[in-house]
Design a protein around this motif. Structure first.
Motif, PDB file in Angstrom:
ATOM      1  N   THR A  90      14.409 -20.188  -2.225  1.00  0.00           N
ATOM      2  CA  THR A  90      14.379 -18.807  -2.692  1.00  0.00           C
ATOM      3  C   THR A  90      14.519 -17.886  -1.480  1.00  0.00           C
ATOM      4  O   THR A  90      14.697 -18.353  -0.356  1.00  0.00           O
ATOM      5  CB  THR A  90      13.092 -18.510  -3.493  1.00  0.00           C
ATOM      6  OG1 THR A  90      13.210 -17.247  -4.136  1.00  0.00           O
ATOM      7  CG2 THR A  90      11.851 -18.568  -2.629  1.00  0.00           C
ATOM      8  N   THR A 114       8.768 -10.261  -6.862  1.00  0.00           N
ATOM      9  CA  THR A 114       8.983  -8.830  -6.624  1.00  0.00           C
ATOM     10  C   THR A 114       8.781  -8.050  -7.925  1.00  0.00           C
ATOM     11  O   THR A 114       8.639  -8.646  -9.000  1.00  0.00           O
ATOM     12  CB  THR A 114      10.408  -8.598  -6.106  1.00  0.00           C
ATOM     13  OG1 THR A 114      11.337  -9.042  -7.120  1.00  0.00           O
ATOM     14  CG2 THR A 114      10.670  -9.345  -4.803  1.00  0.00           C
ATOM     15  N   LYS A 116      10.970  -6.521  -9.537  1.00  0.00           N
ATOM     16  CA  LYS A 116      12.090  -6.865 -10.429  1.00  0.00           C
ATOM     17  C   LYS A 116      11.830  -8.188 -11.153  1.00  0.00           C
ATOM     18  O   LYS A 116      12.041  -8.293 -12.366  1.00  0.00           O
ATOM     19  CB  LYS A 116      13.388  -6.965  -9.622  1.00  0.00           C
ATOM     20  CG  LYS A 116      14.600  -7.313 -10.441  1.00  0.00           C
ATOM     21  CD  LYS A 116      15.836  -7.424  -9.567  1.00  0.00           C
ATOM     22  CE  LYS A 116      17.016  -7.893 -10.403  1.00  0.00           C
ATOM     23  NZ  LYS A 116      18.125  -8.338  -9.603  1.00  0.00           N
ATOM     24  N   VAL A 117      11.358  -9.174 -10.427  1.00  0.00           N
ATOM     25  CA  VAL A 117      11.074 -10.482 -11.030  1.00  0.00           C
ATOM     26  C   VAL A 117       9.921 -10.345 -12.022  1.00  0.00           C
ATOM     27  O   VAL A 117       9.990 -10.848 -13.152  1.00  0.00           O
ATOM     28  CB  VAL A 117      10.759 -11.535  -9.941  1.00  0.00           C
ATOM     29  CG1 VAL A 117      10.276 -12.839 -10.563  1.00  0.00           C
ATOM     30  CG2 VAL A 117      11.981 -11.778  -9.065  1.00  0.00           C
ATOM     31  N   ALA A 120      11.052  -8.634 -15.173  1.00  0.00           N
ATOM     32  CA  ALA A 120      11.882  -9.524 -15.998  1.00  0.00           C
ATOM     33  C   ALA A 120      11.010 -10.487 -16.791  1.00  0.00           C
ATOM     34  O   ALA A 120      11.223 -10.691 -17.994  1.00  0.00           O
ATOM     35  CB  ALA A 120      12.865 -10.294 -15.119  1.00  0.00           C
ATOM     36  N   GLY A 139      15.350 -13.037 -18.017  1.00  0.00           N
ATOM     37  CA  GLY A 139      16.027 -11.841 -17.510  1.00  0.00           C
ATOM     38  C   GLY A 139      17.488 -12.108 -17.235  1.00  0.00           C
ATOM     39  O   GLY A 139      18.191 -12.738 -18.029  1.00  0.00           O
ATOM     40  N   ASP A 140      17.942 -11.641 -16.083  1.00  0.00           N
ATOM     41  CA  ASP A 140      19.327 -11.835 -15.660  1.00  0.00           C
ATOM     42  C   ASP A 140      19.415 -12.960 -14.641  1.00  0.00           C
ATOM     43  O   ASP A 140      20.221 -12.916 -13.721  1.00  0.00           O
ATOM     44  CB  ASP A 140      19.892 -10.537 -15.063  1.00  0.00           C
ATOM     45  CG  ASP A 140      20.069  -9.455 -16.115  1.00  0.00           C
ATOM     46  OD1 ASP A 140      20.410  -9.779 -17.263  1.00  0.00           O
ATOM     47  OD2 ASP A 140      19.860  -8.262 -15.789  1.00  0.00           O
ATOM     48  N   GLU A 142      16.503 -14.029 -12.999  1.00  0.00           N
ATOM     49  CA  GLU A 142      15.426 -13.888 -12.028  1.00  0.00           C
ATOM     50  C   GLU A 142      14.585 -15.164 -11.945  1.00  0.00           C
ATOM     51  O   GLU A 142      14.123 -15.536 -10.875  1.00  0.00           O
ATOM     52  CB  GLU A 142      14.529 -12.689 -12.364  1.00  0.00           C
ATOM     53  CG  GLU A 142      15.131 -11.343 -12.035  1.00  0.00           C
ATOM     54  CD  GLU A 142      16.016 -10.780 -13.137  1.00  0.00           C
ATOM     55  OE1 GLU A 142      16.511  -9.657 -12.962  1.00  0.00           O
ATOM     56  OE2 GLU A 142      16.230 -11.444 -14.165  1.00  0.00           O
ATOM     57  N   ILE A 159      13.914 -19.041  -8.556  1.00  0.00           N
ATOM     58  CA  ILE A 159      13.461 -17.644  -8.593  1.00  0.00           C
ATOM     59  C   ILE A 159      14.447 -16.858  -7.739  1.00  0.00           C
ATOM     60  O   ILE A 159      14.666 -17.161  -6.570  1.00  0.00           O
ATOM     61  CB  ILE A 159      12.031 -17.466  -8.032  1.00  0.00           C
ATOM     62  CG1 ILE A 159      11.032 -18.293  -8.847  1.00  0.00           C
ATOM     63  CG2 ILE A 159      11.633 -15.983  -8.050  1.00  0.00           C
ATOM     64  CD1 ILE A 159       9.619 -18.282  -8.309  1.00  0.00           C
ATOM     65  N   ASN A 160      15.050 -15.851  -8.363  1.00  0.00           N
ATOM     66  CA  ASN A 160      16.086 -15.039  -7.693  1.00  0.00           C
ATOM     67  C   ASN A 160      15.702 -13.575  -7.770  1.00  0.00           C
ATOM     68  O   ASN A 160      15.480 -13.047  -8.848  1.00  0.00           O
ATOM     69  CB  ASN A 160      17.434 -15.244  -8.382  1.00  0.00           C
ATOM     70  CG  ASN A 160      17.810 -16.706  -8.448  1.00  0.00           C
ATOM     71  OD1 ASN A 160      18.040 -17.337  -7.441  1.00  0.00           O
ATOM     72  ND2 ASN A 160      17.848 -17.258  -9.657  1.00  0.00           N
ATOM     73  N   GLN A 161      15.613 -12.947  -6.600  1.00  0.00           N
ATOM     74  CA  GLN A 161      15.274 -11.524  -6.589  1.00  0.00           C
ATOM     75  C   GLN A 161      16.524 -10.726  -6.822  1.00  0.00           C
ATOM     76  O   GLN A 161      16.569  -9.631  -7.143  1.00  0.00           O
ATOM     77  CB  GLN A 161      14.646 -11.112  -5.241  1.00  0.00           C
ATOM     78  CG  GLN A 161      13.281 -11.671  -5.039  1.00  0.00           C
ATOM     79  CD  GLN A 161      13.287 -12.975  -4.277  1.00  0.00           C
ATOM     80  OE1 GLN A 161      14.278 -13.430  -3.779  1.00  0.00           O
ATOM     81  NE2 GLN A 161      12.144 -13.597  -4.229  1.00  0.00           N
TER      82      GLN A 161
END
Length: 161
Positions: A90, A114, A116-117, A120, A139-140, A142, A159-161
């Motif tokens: 990550t 974060t 954002k995560v 989501a 989410g998109d 995340e 896990i993608n920020q």
């Protein structure tokens, strides 16, 4: 002179036919897009069926999703750390890192989970999860989770920020 008038009329008719065809194609395309977006709206029973078809059982995924939402909402770093398949690649502080254990995850939690995560995860509904053969997406993208190992334990795989 008469043949050029007929040719001009045929050209105009051809242009009109092309314009009509373009409008019909545009209407069909718009209908297709609207019908496809409506397909994303699912019921819990439809999501259960999708997960059953993909993974053989929906309950472990549904339970995992509910537990993950609760842990993230409560900022329970330890609980979330136990829901991860290690090693996990990550981003931490703008750098790609590989986390090898829960202790490293907990130490970097605020940089990984974060706003954002967290948003989501908290705003995702079970019915609108995206599932495919490689896992379930929140989410998109995340967060991704899937059955891992021979026991097929459901864990976070990305896990993608």
């Amino acid at each position: 002179m008469g043949s050029s008038i007929h040719r001009t009329e045929r050209l105009q008719e051809g242009r009109i036919n092309i314009m009509m065809a373009a409008r019909i194609v545009a209407l069909i395309f718009a209908f297709f897009c609207l019908s496809q977006s409506a397909a994303w709206a699912q019921t819990a029973a439809q999501m259960d069926q999708t997960l059953d078809q993909l993974y053989g059982a929906h309950k472990p995924y549904h339970d995992f999703f509910n537990a993950l939402q609760a842990a993230v909402k409560a900022d329970n770093k330890t609980a979330v750390s136990k829901m991860i398949s290690y090693p996990l690649q990550t981003m931490v502080g703008g750098k790609k890192v590989t986390l090898h254990d829960a202790a490293h995850f907990v130490a970097s939690y605020d940089q990984i989970i974060t706003a954002k995560v967290k948003s989501a995860v908290e705003h995702q509904t079970y019915e609108t999860l995206f599932a495919r053969d490689q896992g379930v997406m929140i989410g998109d993208g995340e967060v991704w989770f899937s059955g891992v190992g021979s026991s097929n334990t459901v864990l976070i795989t990305g896990i993608n920020q």
